[in-house]
Scaffold this motif. Structure first.
Motif, PDB file in Angstrom:
ATOM      1  N   GLN A 164       0.876  -1.091  -0.114  1.00 22.45           N
ATOM      2  CA  GLN A 164       0.046  -0.009  -0.014  1.00 22.45           C
ATOM      3  C   GLN A 164       0.823   1.166  -0.146  1.00 22.45           C
ATOM      4  N   ALA A 165       2.249   1.120   0.020  1.00 17.21           N
ATOM      5  CA  ALA A 165       3.093   2.181  -0.143  1.00 17.21           C
ATOM      6  C   ALA A 165       3.633   2.480  -1.463  1.00 17.21           C
ATOM      7  N   GLY A 166       3.076   2.156  -2.269  1.00 18.71           N
ATOM      8  CA  GLY A 166       3.713   2.259  -3.575  1.00 18.71           C
ATOM      9  C   GLY A 166       4.016   3.625  -4.112  1.00 18.71           C
ATOM     10  N   SER A 173      -1.077   3.110  -5.908  1.00 19.45           N
ATOM     11  CA  SER A 173      -2.059   1.945  -6.362  1.00 19.45           C
ATOM     12  C   SER A 173      -3.314   2.168  -7.112  1.00 19.45           C
ATOM     13  N   GLY A 174      -3.677   3.399  -6.950  1.00 12.56           N
ATOM     14  CA  GLY A 174      -5.065   3.893  -7.415  1.00 12.56           C
ATOM     15  C   GLY A 174      -6.128   3.342  -7.002  1.00 12.56           C
ATOM     16  N   ARG A 175      -6.037   2.832  -5.868  1.00 13.52           N
ATOM     17  CA  ARG A 175      -7.196   2.286  -5.013  1.00 13.52           C
ATOM     18  C   ARG A 175      -7.957   3.064  -4.174  1.00 13.52           C
ATOM     19  N   GLY A 176      -7.547   4.229  -3.911  1.00 10.16           N
ATOM     20  CA  GLY A 176      -8.055   5.107  -2.884  1.00 10.16           C
ATOM     21  C   GLY A 176      -8.349   4.662  -1.567  1.00 10.16           C
ATOM     22  N   LEU A 209      -3.606   7.855  -4.915  1.00  8.57           N
ATOM     23  CA  LEU A 209      -4.096   8.291  -6.363  1.00  8.57           C
ATOM     24  C   LEU A 209      -3.326   9.095  -7.222  1.00  8.57           C
ATOM     25  N   GLY A 210      -1.934   9.101  -6.705  1.00 10.17           N
ATOM     26  CA  GLY A 210      -0.938   9.707  -7.570  1.00 10.17           C
ATOM     27  C   GLY A 210      -1.065  11.275  -7.384  1.00 10.17           C
ATOM     28  N   MET A 211      -1.650  11.625  -6.232  1.00 10.83           N
ATOM     29  CA  MET A 211      -1.659  13.027  -5.897  1.00 10.83           C
ATOM     30  C   MET A 211      -1.066  13.253  -4.399  1.00 10.83           C
ATOM     31  N   PRO A 212       0.219  13.397  -4.390  1.00 10.67           N
ATOM     32  CA  PRO A 212       0.937  13.746  -3.076  1.00 10.67           C
ATOM     33  C   PRO A 212       0.746  15.170  -2.803  1.00 10.67           C
ATOM     34  N   THR A 239     -11.253   6.513   0.284  1.00 11.15           N
ATOM     35  CA  THR A 239     -12.162   7.296  -0.508  1.00 11.15           C
ATOM     36  C   THR A 239     -12.713   6.505  -1.720  1.00 11.15           C
ATOM     37  N   ARG A 240     -13.946   7.330  -2.066  1.00 16.46           N
ATOM     38  CA  ARG A 240     -14.579   6.817  -3.194  1.00 16.46           C
ATOM     39  C   ARG A 240     -15.066   7.840  -4.286  1.00 16.46           C
ATOM     40  N   ASN A 241     -14.540   9.126  -3.777  1.00 17.64           N
ATOM     41  CA  ASN A 241     -15.179  10.216  -4.770  1.00 17.64           C
ATOM     42  C   ASN A 241     -14.394  11.416  -4.560  1.00 17.64           C
TER      43      ASN A 241
END
Length: 274
Positions: A164-166, A173-176, A209-212, A239-241
């Protein structure tokens, strides 16, 4: 034994529903102090104001402006004091160039969780994580390009599963979703105030989500369901949204006996991408 967390959330009565606090700079993240830390300060003050109902069962806090390290005042006004619960408004304020500025304003319902010890029944599945020793510390997984981890990361021990630390190596991960083991600095055992801190302790889920970047909390509602058992806490944020430049972050906190002891939802600003 006195723990750092207790010293850093200590409040001193001033009379007439007011308490003073010296906000600790070790909880700094982004442009202000961590929202979970501030929530714990409010929770401690509410416990002082209502000793017969020391536990903040439900707290909805609005983060009006960024709190800074240093002196602050907490004001509590009891709105209703019933047999089992009491409701109070509470504000955290700081002096800025001679003017009193609201940092956090909240409404809380308080009670005594000691009356229902062990009464936790849930259909939710307990959070399963690899052992803490097989996870990575939060200070070792700063996003790519970050110079140093936020100061608050030294206030507690956070262990994140490697998968989970990619984001730390440019592979979000893009999983939120982010999960972790959590315990306070010095091995302090968890209590209700620790739960209020834990609900806002993990890196923002936007990291995966690629938004640090810093994600300022706008509003956070925390429900404390039971006093936690000793040992590590397990925390999951999801998060879902993401819309309108904001995202929701739902949190679950599980104790060492597989009880769901706290839940929260917050609305936060998404990190700036440029």
């Amino acid at each position: 034994m006195t723990y750092a967390f207790d010293e850093q959330t200590a409040v001193v009565p001033l009379g007439d529903g007011a308490w003073s606090v010296d906000l600790h700079g070790g909880w700094t993240v982004g442009g202000g102090l961590n929202g979970g830390y501030l929530l714990a300060v409010l929770g401690r003050t509410l416990g002082e104001a209502m000793p017969g109902k020391p536990d903040p069962l439900s707290t909805s806090a609005y983060y009006v402006s960024a709190a800074t390290p240093g002196p602050a005042t907490v004001r509590v006004r009891v709105r209703r004091d019933g047999r089992a619960t009491a409701t109070a408004s509470v504000e955290l304020l700081q002096d800025v160039e001679g003017h009193e500025v609201v940092r956090v304003t909240a409404l809380a319902t308080c009670g005594d969780l000691g009356r229902t010890t062990g009464d936790v029944r849930t259909t939710a599945e307990p959070l399963v994580l690899p052992p803490p020793e097989d996870c990575v510390g939060a200070t070792d997984v700063a996003p790519e390009g970050a110079r140093t981890p936020p100061r608050l990361m030294s206030r507690f021990d956070l262990r994140i599963p490697r998968e989970q630390a990619g984001w730390a190596v440019g592979r979000p991960s893009g999983r939120g979703e982010i999960s972790a083991w959590f315990r306070l600095e010095g091995g302090r055992e968890p209590d209700v105030l620790a739960l209020l801190s834990a609900v806002d302790a993990l890196p923002p889920v936007t990291f995966c989500l690629g938004m640090p970047g810093w994600a300022p909390t706008l509003e956070l509602t925390a429900h404390v369901r039971a006093r936690p058992a000793p040992g590590w806490l397990r925390v999951r944020h999801a998060t879902r949204n993401l819309a309108g430049g904001m995202f929701e972050e739902d949190c679950e906190v599980w104790d060492s006996t597989d009880r769901l002891v706290a839940q929260s939802r917050q609305l936060a600003l998404a990190p700036r991408t440029s």
